[in-house]
Design an enzyme around this catalytic site. Structure first.
Site, PDB file in Angstrom:
ATOM      1  N   ALA A 153       0.827  -1.214   0.000  1.00  0.00           N
ATOM      2  CA  ALA A 153       0.000   0.000   0.000  1.00  0.00           C
ATOM      3  C   ALA A 153       0.858   1.259   0.000  1.00  0.00           C
ATOM      4  O   ALA A 153       1.974   1.269   0.523  1.00  0.00           O
ATOM      5  CB  ALA A 153      -0.896  -0.007   1.223  1.00  0.00           C
ATOM      6  N   THR A 206      -3.379   3.881   1.024  1.00  0.00           N
ATOM      7  CA  THR A 206      -4.477   4.009   1.961  1.00  0.00           C
ATOM      8  C   THR A 206      -5.448   5.094   1.491  1.00  0.00           C
ATOM      9  O   THR A 206      -5.028   6.210   1.160  1.00  0.00           O
ATOM     10  CB  THR A 206      -3.965   4.346   3.361  1.00  0.00           C
ATOM     11  OG1 THR A 206      -3.184   3.270   3.845  1.00  0.00           O
ATOM     12  CG2 THR A 206      -5.065   4.652   4.347  1.00  0.00           C
ATOM     13  N   ASN A 249       9.259   8.008   5.035  1.00  0.00           N
ATOM     14  CA  ASN A 249       8.137   8.828   4.559  1.00  0.00           C
ATOM     15  C   ASN A 249       7.256   9.294   5.694  1.00  0.00           C
ATOM     16  O   ASN A 249       7.048   8.591   6.682  1.00  0.00           O
ATOM     17  CB  ASN A 249       7.328   8.053   3.502  1.00  0.00           C
ATOM     18  CG  ASN A 249       6.163   7.294   4.105  1.00  0.00           C
ATOM     19  OD1 ASN A 249       5.091   7.863   4.313  1.00  0.00           O
ATOM     20  ND2 ASN A 249       6.380   6.014   4.398  1.00  0.00           N
ATOM     21  N   MET A 281       4.212  10.855   4.686  1.00  0.00           N
ATOM     22  CA  MET A 281       3.207  11.338   3.730  1.00  0.00           C
ATOM     23  C   MET A 281       1.899  11.737   4.429  1.00  0.00           C
ATOM     24  O   MET A 281       1.318  12.771   4.105  1.00  0.00           O
ATOM     25  CB  MET A 281       2.889  10.260   2.675  1.00  0.00           C
ATOM     26  CG  MET A 281       4.085   9.699   1.922  1.00  0.00           C
ATOM     27  SD  MET A 281       4.989  10.918   0.983  1.00  0.00           S
ATOM     28  CE  MET A 281       3.916  11.192  -0.402  1.00  0.00           C
ATOM     29  N   GLY A 282       1.417  10.896   5.330  1.00  0.00           N
ATOM     30  CA  GLY A 282       0.180  11.235   6.052  1.00  0.00           C
ATOM     31  C   GLY A 282      -1.083  11.020   5.234  1.00  0.00           C
ATOM     32  O   GLY A 282      -1.998  11.848   5.259  1.00  0.00           O
ATOM     33  N   PHE A 283      -1.159   9.898   4.552  1.00  0.00           N
ATOM     34  CA  PHE A 283      -2.367   9.510   3.788  1.00  0.00           C
ATOM     35  C   PHE A 283      -2.836  10.622   2.846  1.00  0.00           C
ATOM     36  O   PHE A 283      -4.001  11.025   2.870  1.00  0.00           O
ATOM     37  CB  PHE A 283      -3.541   9.157   4.725  1.00  0.00           C
ATOM     38  CG  PHE A 283      -3.354   7.954   5.592  1.00  0.00           C
ATOM     39  CD1 PHE A 283      -2.318   7.057   5.383  1.00  0.00           C
ATOM     40  CD2 PHE A 283      -4.246   7.697   6.633  1.00  0.00           C
ATOM     41  CE1 PHE A 283      -2.163   5.938   6.196  1.00  0.00           C
ATOM     42  CE2 PHE A 283      -4.098   6.586   7.447  1.00  0.00           C
ATOM     43  CZ  PHE A 283      -3.057   5.724   7.232  1.00  0.00           C
ATOM     44  N   ASN A 294      -5.920  -0.237   8.145  1.00  0.00           N
ATOM     45  CA  ASN A 294      -4.609   0.309   8.474  1.00  0.00           C
ATOM     46  C   ASN A 294      -4.731   1.152   9.738  1.00  0.00           C
ATOM     47  O   ASN A 294      -5.280   2.250   9.697  1.00  0.00           O
ATOM     48  CB  ASN A 294      -4.087   1.142   7.297  1.00  0.00           C
ATOM     49  CG  ASN A 294      -2.717   1.738   7.582  1.00  0.00           C
ATOM     50  OD1 ASN A 294      -2.110   1.462   8.619  1.00  0.00           O
ATOM     51  ND2 ASN A 294      -2.226   2.565   6.670  1.00  0.00           N
ATOM     52  N   SER A 323      -0.039   3.133  10.515  1.00  0.00           N
ATOM     53  CA  SER A 323       0.831   4.155   9.914  1.00  0.00           C
ATOM     54  C   SER A 323       1.300   5.098  11.012  1.00  0.00           C
ATOM     55  O   SER A 323       0.520   5.496  11.871  1.00  0.00           O
ATOM     56  CB  SER A 323       0.065   4.946   8.854  1.00  0.00           C
ATOM     57  OG  SER A 323       0.779   6.139   8.583  1.00  0.00           O
ATOM     58  N   LYS A 353      -3.367  -4.637   9.223  1.00  0.00           N
ATOM     59  CA  LYS A 353      -1.944  -4.360   8.967  1.00  0.00           C
ATOM     60  C   LYS A 353      -1.328  -3.801  10.241  1.00  0.00           C
ATOM     61  O   LYS A 353      -1.846  -2.842  10.814  1.00  0.00           O
ATOM     62  CB  LYS A 353      -1.792  -3.360   7.817  1.00  0.00           C
ATOM     63  CG  LYS A 353      -0.332  -3.073   7.466  1.00  0.00           C
ATOM     64  CD  LYS A 353      -0.205  -2.409   6.127  1.00  0.00           C
ATOM     65  CE  LYS A 353       1.235  -2.111   5.775  1.00  0.00           C
ATOM     66  NZ  LYS A 353       1.384  -1.482   4.463  1.00  0.00           N
ATOM     67  N   ASN A 410       3.977  -2.546   8.592  1.00  0.00           N
ATOM     68  CA  ASN A 410       4.082  -1.177   8.097  1.00  0.00           C
ATOM     69  C   ASN A 410       5.521  -0.674   8.331  1.00  0.00           C
ATOM     70  O   ASN A 410       6.397  -1.475   8.673  1.00  0.00           O
ATOM     71  CB  ASN A 410       3.048  -0.304   8.833  1.00  0.00           C
ATOM     72  CG  ASN A 410       2.494   0.779   7.934  1.00  0.00           C
ATOM     73  OD1 ASN A 410       3.264   1.477   7.270  1.00  0.00           O
ATOM     74  ND2 ASN A 410       1.186   0.933   7.903  1.00  0.00           N
TER      75      ASN A 410
HETATM   76  C1  LIG Z   1       6.240   6.443   0.419  1.00  0.00           C
HETATM   77  C2  LIG Z   1       5.517   5.369   1.163  1.00  0.00           C
HETATM   78  C3  LIG Z   1       4.161   5.509   1.396  1.00  0.00           C
HETATM   79  C4  LIG Z   1       3.468   4.516   2.088  1.00  0.00           C
HETATM   80  N1  LIG Z   1       2.123   4.660   2.283  1.00  0.00           N
HETATM   81  C5  LIG Z   1       1.444   3.680   2.911  1.00  0.00           C
HETATM   82  C6  LIG Z   1       0.034   3.769   3.049  1.00  0.00           C
HETATM   83  O1  LIG Z   1      -0.604   4.717   2.593  1.00  0.00           O
HETATM   84  N2  LIG Z   1      -0.601   2.762   3.712  1.00  0.00           N
HETATM   85  C7  LIG Z   1       0.071   1.681   4.222  1.00  0.00           C
HETATM   86  O2  LIG Z   1      -0.567   0.785   4.787  1.00  0.00           O
HETATM   87  N3  LIG Z   1       1.403   1.561   4.067  1.00  0.00           N
HETATM   88  C8  LIG Z   1       2.091   2.528   3.424  1.00  0.00           C
HETATM   89  N4  LIG Z   1       3.436   2.394   3.268  1.00  0.00           N
HETATM   90  C9  LIG Z   1       4.118   1.202   3.837  1.00  0.00           C
HETATM   91  C10 LIG Z   1       4.269   0.069   2.816  1.00  0.00           C
HETATM   92  O3  LIG Z   1       3.028  -0.381   2.380  1.00  0.00           O
HETATM   93  C11 LIG Z   1       5.063  -1.100   3.418  1.00  0.00           C
HETATM   94  O4  LIG Z   1       4.326  -1.660   4.480  1.00  0.00           O
HETATM   95  C12 LIG Z   1       6.430  -0.678   3.954  1.00  0.00           C
HETATM   96  O5  LIG Z   1       6.998   0.303   3.124  1.00  0.00           O
HETATM   97  C13 LIG Z   1       7.389  -1.855   4.056  1.00  0.00           C
HETATM   98  O6  LIG Z   1       7.662  -2.410   2.795  1.00  0.00           O
HETATM   99  P1  LIG Z   1       9.028  -2.051   1.973  1.00  0.00           P
HETATM  100  O7  LIG Z   1      10.162  -2.171   2.932  1.00  0.00           O
HETATM  101  O8  LIG Z   1       9.028  -3.042   0.855  1.00  0.00           O
HETATM  102  O9  LIG Z   1       8.862  -0.657   1.491  1.00  0.00           O
HETATM  103  C14 LIG Z   1       4.148   3.370   2.577  1.00  0.00           C
HETATM  104  C15 LIG Z   1       5.519   3.235   2.324  1.00  0.00           C
HETATM  105  C16 LIG Z   1       6.207   4.206   1.623  1.00  0.00           C
HETATM  106  C17 LIG Z   1       7.681   4.032   1.367  1.00  0.00           C
END
Ligand SMILES: Cc1cc2nc3c(=O)[nH]c(=O)nc-3n(C[C@H](O)[C@H](O)[C@H](O)COP(=O)(O)O)c2cc1C
Length: 368
Positions: free
Chosen positions: A82, A106, A131, A133-135, A193, A196, A229, A258
């Site tokens: 996500a 999300t 990050n 970002m904050g949804f 979720n 976050s 999650k 996450n």
């Molecule tokens: C830029 C960015 C934005 C993300 N936004 C969300 C999100 O909106 N919702 C969520 O459940 N996880 C979000 N994640 C977390 C990822 O879904 C994932 O759980 C986490 O990055 C670990 O995986 P990775 O190490 O392969 O990146 C975000 C990750 C990144 C890097």
């Protein structure tokens, strides 16, 4: 058999091409680079002639990797995590990148801008991202329209749900209720979720009382599978207890994990936002192992966090993951990553004498 010189050259040329592209992309501010790539992927979808050769090349639908989960077919176990495709604008392109399933969101009930920029950072030496970002998302109505156009799709689609920042914690349940209503007939699974780190106090909702109320509400509204999650920063025993509560409350699966707010992982880390990628690898693996010991075979387990190769994906599968997800490694390894992971998974299964991925899931647990 050693690869031929010609084979090696082709491989190197391909690697070089992403290495070259990466040099350009990494000169851009991270969120600008993300939006640029997102723009290309979005518009590629309107050009089937462009997309088709990539699907043909990258999408691996091998019977050794194919599983029926949630009543749908996952042709391979590698999904998009996500946050990359928050508004469901890139679903078709995910097929071209080779993903066996994709998770949008999300999404929050109402559109929101997210936190102030800059809010995405690269930790290049450590092949990680941070990050805050904050949804940022265009809201549930926009995603619902996108989903109506696309769903059902060739690959399963998960929808990741989160509350709006402006919604007080005490009313959080009503945000999730609205989202269950909006997406009750769309998508192949839903994800709650509450993990976050970028929405203030969201992680406080990771408690028994809220989880029970949340899944009771979900089950009242939708017959779609609903997953939880979780964050990697809880004490391991607390995480296990919480996941058990969720499964008892009829959660259909757990996504672990996450991003982490353990800033001690890097000297370069800022004091806001969540870290993902290689720095998260060990933490997320340990969390998966602990949860799998209790819940493997009882629910669907999806592993995310630092997965960047076939070896790492296989390690998570043997630890008990039914499926895996990637995000950060896409940025560092490029568009051939998913295909490479799937090709390597097939090799690794064969090396261990397995004929199907299901034989490898949780294999390490059986050895203990
Ligand atoms: C830029 C960015 C934005 C993300 N936004 C969300 C999100 O909106 N919702 C969520 O459940 N996880 C979000 N994640 C977390 C990822 O879904 C994932 O759980 C986490 O990055 C670990 O995986 P990775 O190490 O392969 O990146 C975000 C990750 C990144 C890097």
């Amino acid at each position: 058999m050693a690869p031929s010189g010609k084979h090696n050259n082709i491989k190197e040329a391909k690697m070089l091409s992403y290495e070259t592209m990466k040099k350009v992309l990494f000169k851009l501010e991270p969120e600008t680079a993300h939006n640029f790539v997102g723009g290309i992927l979005k518009y590629a979808q309107y050009t089937p002639l462009l997309l088709y050769p990539f699907i043909k090349k990258n999408f691996i639908a091998n019977k050794m990797l194919t599983q029926e989960i949630f009543g749908v077919t996952f042709y391979n176990p590698v999904g998009l995590a996500a946050g990359f495709d928050k508004d469901g604008d890139l679903i078709k392109s995910m097929l071209a990148l080779g993903f066996g399933y994709t998770e949008v969101g999300t999404v929050a009930p109402k559109p929101q801008n997210g936190n102030e920029k800059p809010r995405l950072f690269r930790l290049v030496e450590e092949k990680s991202l941070q990050n805050a970002m904050g949804f940022n998302n265009r809201g549930s109505y926009y995603l619902q329209q996108n989903m109506k156009k696309r769903y059902p799709f060739v690959i399963p689609i998960g929808i990741n749900l989160g509350k709006n920042k402006a919604t007080p914690e005490i009313e959080a349940l009503s945000d999730y209720e609205k989202l269950f209503q909006t997406f009750k007939d769309l998508g192949d699974y839903l994800v709650v979720n509450i993990s976050s780190p970028n929405t203030p106090r969201l992680r406080d909702l990771q408690n028994e009382e809220f989880i029970k109320a949340l899944f009771a509400k979900a089950k009242e509204i939708t017959s779609k599978p609903v997953l939880l999650k979780i964050a990697p920063d809880m004490q391991i025993q607390d995480a296990i207890d919480l996941c058990k509560v969720a499964v008892d409350a009829k959660a259909d699966g757990i996504i672990a994990t996450n991003t982490t707010i353990d800033y001690s992982l890097s000297k370069e880390a800022r004091k806001r936002g969540g870290i993902s990628g290689a720095l998260l690898k060990q933490k997320s693996y340990e969390m998966l192992c602990a949860i799998a010991k209790e819940l493997s075979g009882k629910t669907v387990l999806i592993s995310a966090g630092g997965i960047d190769s076939g070896e790492e994906a296989y390690k998570r599968i043997k630890a008990g993951a039914n499926l895996v997800q990637v995000y950060s490694a896409l940025v560092y390894e490029g568009p051939l990553l998913v295909r490479k992971i799937n090709e390597r998974l097939i090799e690794l299964l064969k090396e261990d004498g397995y004929t199907h991925i299901s034989q490898a899931i949780g294999a390490d647990l059986k050895e203990q």
